[in-house]
Design an enzyme around this catalytic site. Structure first.
Site, PDB file in Angstrom:
ATOM      1  N   LYS A   1       0.810  -1.218   0.000  1.00 17.30           N
ATOM      2  CA  LYS A   1       0.000   0.000   0.000  1.00 17.30           C
ATOM      3  C   LYS A   1       0.847   1.273   0.000  1.00 17.30           C
ATOM      4  O   LYS A   1       0.367   2.332  -0.384  1.00 17.30           O
ATOM      5  CB  LYS A   1      -0.951   0.022   1.206  1.00 17.30           C
ATOM      6  CG  LYS A   1      -2.043  -1.038   1.184  1.00 17.30           C
ATOM      7  CD  LYS A   1      -3.242  -0.561   0.433  1.00 17.30           C
ATOM      8  CE  LYS A   1      -4.525  -1.372   0.594  1.00 17.30           C
ATOM      9  NZ  LYS A   1      -4.435  -2.791   0.898  1.00 17.30           N
TER      10      LYS A   1
ATOM     11  N   SER B   1       1.464 -10.015  -0.659  1.00 26.17           N
ATOM     12  CA  SER B   1       1.162  -8.579  -0.625  1.00 26.17           C
ATOM     13  C   SER B   1       1.371  -7.918   0.729  1.00 26.17           C
ATOM     14  O   SER B   1       1.459  -6.692   0.801  1.00 26.17           O
ATOM     15  CB  SER B   1      -0.281  -8.356  -1.077  1.00 26.17           C
ATOM     16  OG  SER B   1      -1.166  -9.128  -0.283  1.00 26.17           O
TER      17      SER B   1
HETATM   18  C1  PLP Z   1      -5.176  -3.793   0.580  1.00 27.85           C
HETATM   19  C2  PLP Z   1      -4.555  -5.132   0.497  1.00 27.85           C
HETATM   20  C3  PLP Z   1      -4.910  -6.042  -0.525  1.00 27.85           C
HETATM   21  C4  PLP Z   1      -5.992  -5.766  -1.542  1.00 27.85           C
HETATM   22  O1  PLP Z   1      -5.778  -4.601  -2.297  1.00 27.85           O
HETATM   23  P1  PLP Z   1      -6.971  -3.918  -3.115  1.00 27.85           P
HETATM   24  O2  PLP Z   1      -6.323  -2.828  -3.864  1.00 27.85           O
HETATM   25  O3  PLP Z   1      -7.960  -3.407  -2.115  1.00 27.85           O
HETATM   26  O4  PLP Z   1      -7.591  -4.965  -3.970  1.00 27.85           O
HETATM   27  C5  PLP Z   1      -4.219  -7.245  -0.583  1.00 27.85           C
HETATM   28  N1  PLP Z   1      -3.272  -7.574   0.326  1.00 27.85           N
HETATM   29  C6  PLP Z   1      -2.923  -6.746   1.328  1.00 27.85           C
HETATM   30  C7  PLP Z   1      -1.870  -7.169   2.285  1.00 27.85           C
HETATM   31  C8  PLP Z   1      -3.537  -5.500   1.446  1.00 27.85           C
HETATM   32  O5  PLP Z   1      -3.188  -4.669   2.445  1.00 27.85           O
END
Ligand code: PLP
Length: 330
Positions: free
Chosen positions: A54, A306
């Site tokens: 993010k 992510s």
């Molecule tokens: C926010 C987030 C997502 C999903 O992202 P979007 O843009 O809302 O689809 C996936 N993994 C993690 C760790 C996140 O913080």
């Protein structure tokens, strides 16, 4: 209608955030490659500063603000990681940030945001409740709203992850992306398909409250009930007034896969035991999708890990095979 984000928007974002975010490594997973019979690469984005991707979108969006906007400060609703990224990015600029969250946001994420000095508001039991507080602060205090996904600069920032993937694994046949509001998936798909149109981009959500999947099936943004899930970062709706990410996900994603809570737990466990990586539920869905057999591959794949901001007691229970049923906080 906001126009879709293009490869050139993402290249601009990539220049803008140099020095503010890490370029994370991509490594080959021998265990997953052996299992599926194709090379499987892990994009280790959970090692990003603040523990999740993010920061890419947040840094790009903050850098794009005018001086007058910076002086007013920013406000956002968040499931935790967007708030933490914004809090980090505004701290470097000496700006004010107010982060609005529901009671579903785990304590460890809240604490991290508080430590960065952001102003925190806890409201209601859903992202929609948190968003109402955001709207009030925009109206009454003139703060600038930087939403977690449905914003051109946020999507372009997240897309820089896709650019890096195609530089690191140019022969990728498929990229598996965790999917919630779709900022990550839209940005990554725009970058990946901009560079390599034949590469498949597959979104992965939890079955419990998959708002983007329900919306894609309905052909328009729809509301789903928000439920506690191991993949807490994937919770929340896509916004009934969605401007950007719904259309981009509809046009660019090749498939969306839904996982059970057990399949997400298996991803977390595999990451820890086989890859020696600590990931949160949302970060483990790519691995979970491969292990479940729900994602079939025809060539080299890249899985995006992510984020890693999981409560460590919950993580311990999962890797020890103890019960991890998600309850609504009282
Ligand atoms: C926010 C987030 C997502 C999903 O992202 P979007 O843009 O809302 O689809 C996936 N993994 C993690 C760790 C996140 O913080």
């Amino acid at each position: 209608m906001t126009r879709a984000i293009s490869l050139s928007d993402i290249r601009v974002a990539s220049e803008r955030i140099v020095g503010k975010v890490e370029r994370t490594p991509t490594v080959l997973s021998q265990s997953l490659s052996d299992r599926v019979g194709h090379p499987v690469h892990l994009k280790l984005e959970h090692h990003q500063t603040t523990g999740a991707f993010k920061l890419r979108g947040a840094s790009n969006a903050i850098a794009a603000l005018r001086a007058e906007e910076k002086s007013r400060g920013v406000v956002a609703a968040s499931t935790g990681n967007h708030g933490r990224a914004l809090a980090h990015a505004v701290k470097l600029e000496g700006m004010r940030a107010v982060i609005c969250m529901s009671r579903l946001v785990p304590q460890n994420k809240l604490d991290a945001i508080r430590r960065l000095g952001a102003d925190i508001r806890i409201v209601g039991d859903s992202q929609d409740d948190a968003q109402q507080e955001v709207d009030r602060l925009v109206r009454q205090e003139g703060l600038i709203m930087l939403p977690p996904f449905d914003h051109p600069d946020i999507v372009a920032g997240q897309g820089t992850l896709g650019l890096e993937i195609m530089e690191q694994v140019p022969d990728a046949a498929a990229v598996l992306v965790p999917l919630s509001g779709g900022g990550l998936a839209a940005g990554v798909a725009a970058a990946v398909k901009g560079v390599s149109p034949s590469t498949r981009v597959i979104g992965i959500s939890m079955a419990r409250g998959a708002a983007m999947k329900a919306s894609l099936d309905a052909g328009r943004p729809v509301q789903v009930e928000e439920l506690p899930t191991l993949a807490d970062s994937l919770g929340g709706g896509i916004g009934l007034e969605n401007q950007l990410t719904f259309a981009m996900c509809r046009d660019l994603l090749d498939d969306v896969i839904l996982l059970s809570e057990d399949e997400i737990a298996a991803g977390i466990r595999h990451a820890y035991e086989q890859e020696r990586e600590i990931v949160e539920g949302a970060g483990a869905v790519g691995i979970g999708a491969l292990l479940s057999g729900k994602a079939s591959l025809s060539g080299p794949a890249v899985l995006i890990l992510s984020g890693r901001n999981i409560d460590m007691d919950l993580h311990r229970r999962i890797v020890c095979g103890e019960s991890f049923t998600m309850e609504v906080a009282a």
